[in-house]
Motif scaffolding. Structure first.
Motif, PDB file in Angstrom:
ATOM      1  N   LEU A  20       0.854  -1.188   0.000  1.00 23.27           N
ATOM      2  CA  LEU A  20       0.000   0.000   0.000  1.00 23.27           C
ATOM      3  C   LEU A  20       0.885   1.231   0.000  1.00 23.27           C
ATOM      4  CD1 LEU A  20      -2.817   1.385   0.385  1.00 23.27           C
ATOM      5  CD2 LEU A  20      -2.449   1.136   2.853  1.00 23.27           C
ATOM      6  N   LEU A  33      -2.625   0.410  -4.395  1.00 24.14           N
ATOM      7  CA  LEU A  33      -1.978  -0.879  -4.162  1.00 24.14           C
ATOM      8  C   LEU A  33      -1.131  -1.274  -5.353  1.00 24.14           C
ATOM      9  CD1 LEU A  33      -4.807  -3.195  -2.712  1.00 24.14           C
ATOM     10  CD2 LEU A  33      -3.033  -1.999  -1.435  1.00 24.14           C
ATOM     11  N   LEU A 105      -0.911  -7.553   3.368  1.00 21.92           N
ATOM     12  CA  LEU A 105      -0.128  -6.374   3.022  1.00 21.92           C
ATOM     13  C   LEU A 105       1.328  -6.655   3.358  1.00 21.92           C
ATOM     14  CD1 LEU A 105      -2.220  -3.268   4.164  1.00 21.92           C
ATOM     15  CD2 LEU A 105      -1.389  -3.749   1.866  1.00 21.92           C
TER      16      LEU A 105
END
Length: 369
Positions: A20, A33, A105
């Motif tokens: 991110l 992203l 993530l």
């Protein structure tokens, strides 16, 4: 298991590991992203755009268009508000991850205007908050000048002039950062949009008063934009967005530079200020790269022509190249490098602050260097 937005847990499912990237500035917050790592088929730009000329490491490609808040993150007694940033970012991150079908993530990079001087609260609170809410254990908090640099040049030695309402020059030899100016419209930002606009309005007021150094052309332009000059102080001084108001007059200066020697001299002086800052920030040895980034350069040749001349005189050893991308591209590069253990930019608590899980030998080595 992976933490989701709001701290709930959700079962890992097939899906790409992503990073991110966030760009928080004066016009709001943007987030996007990108995939990372060869195991997930990271997509990289092929370098076909003219702006990517000479890049040795291609920029990561976003998985979708950025989401934008349109509301600048507030500042408080301890600087940039971590709570307000999270209030905007967490819903955006959740939507981006849902749209991408991603559950993990790998890293987050947050580029923030004012981080170097107003980032204490972000450094204290954001790492734990993002780990709690998103399961993030690799985080980079980055000054906007560094994301501008990285978007423009990537992980290579050189310097970047970033100019919009304000102006800062930043450079690195890949061992440390060098910055020049960026002190705001009252103390510096010499050559930036607010500086040019203020100089143009001063020339207009000189003409209004009948003083030497005035410009009747700029006076006419100022009256078109702001109305009677006698009312200008009352219109300007109470505003909380004075730098932006001043910068709004910079295009009027550029538009008159071809016919008005006063306007042309303002842009020449602005170019000299920028080149002086670039010379202070640029590595002194080798053949460093030099790029220009920021909305001010959309004024085109009235500013660019004198700037090229000033740069050739003050940093003759640097090679001027097009900027490959913007600050959000820079945040993406940093996030991917952090996730993949390939972050080679110099770290600095004020400019590029990294928090990483243990063990992470690549970051340990950088921190101890």
């Amino acid at each position: 298991m992976t933490r989701g937005v709001g701290g709930e847990t959700r079962q890992d499912a097939p899906g790409p590991s992503v990073v991110l990237a966030v760009d928080s500035g004066g016009s709001g917050l943007r987030a996007v992203l990108a995939a990372h790592g060869t195991a997930h088929g990271t997509a990289y730009a092929a370098g076909t755009a003219a702006g990517r000329e000479g890049l040795t490491a291609a920029a990561p490609i976003a998985l979708s268009d950025p989401l934008t808040s349109g509301e600048p993150v507030r500042t408080g007694p301890r600087g940039i508000s971590a709570a307000h940033l999270l209030e905007q970012l967490l819903p955006m991150a959740g939507r981006l991850m849902d749209d991408a079908g991603a559950v993990r993530l790998g890293a987050v990079a947050v580029g923030a205007a004012g981080l170097a001087t107003l980032g204490d609260e972000l450094r204290d609170e954001l790492p734990a908050a993002l780990e709690r809410e998103l399961g993030v254990r690799r985080l980079a908090l980055v000054a906007d000048a560094v994301t501008a640099y990285t978007g423009a040049l990537g992980p290579r030695a050189g310097a970047v002039i970033a100019a919009g309402t304000g102006m800062i020059a930043i450079g690195t030899d890949l061992t440390s950062w060098r910055r020049a100016d960026g002190w705001g419209h009252l103390l510096g930002d010499c050559g930036g949009g607010a500086w040019i606009g203020r100089a143009g309005l001063e020339a207009a007021l000189r003409a209004f008063d009948g003083r030497q150094g005035g410009s009747p052309e700029l006076l006419a332009g100022a009256e078109e934009v702001f109305g009677p000059m006698s009312e200008l102080p009352g219109r300007l001084y109470p505003r909380t967005d004075r730098p932006a108001v001043l910068a709004s007059f910079a295009p009027q200066v550029a538009a008159r530079a071809g016919s008005d020697p006063v306007a042309a001299d303002i842009l020449r002086t602005a170019a000299r200020h920028m080149a002086e800052s670039a010379a202070a920030a640029c590595p002194p040895d080798g053949e460093p790269l030099l790029a220009l980034t920021g909305g001010l350069f959309r004024m085109g040749e009235p500013l660019l022509a004198p700037l090229r001349e000033e740069l050739a005189a003050r940093v003759p050893h640097a090679r001027l190249v097009p900027a490959a991308g913007d600050p959000l591209d820079g945040a993406l590069r940093i996030a991917v490098g952090l996730a993949d253990g390939r972050l080679t930019l110099p770290q600095d608590d004020r400019m590029l602050y990294v928090v990483a899980e243990k063990p992470y030998p690549e970051i340990d080595a950088l921190n101890s260097a």
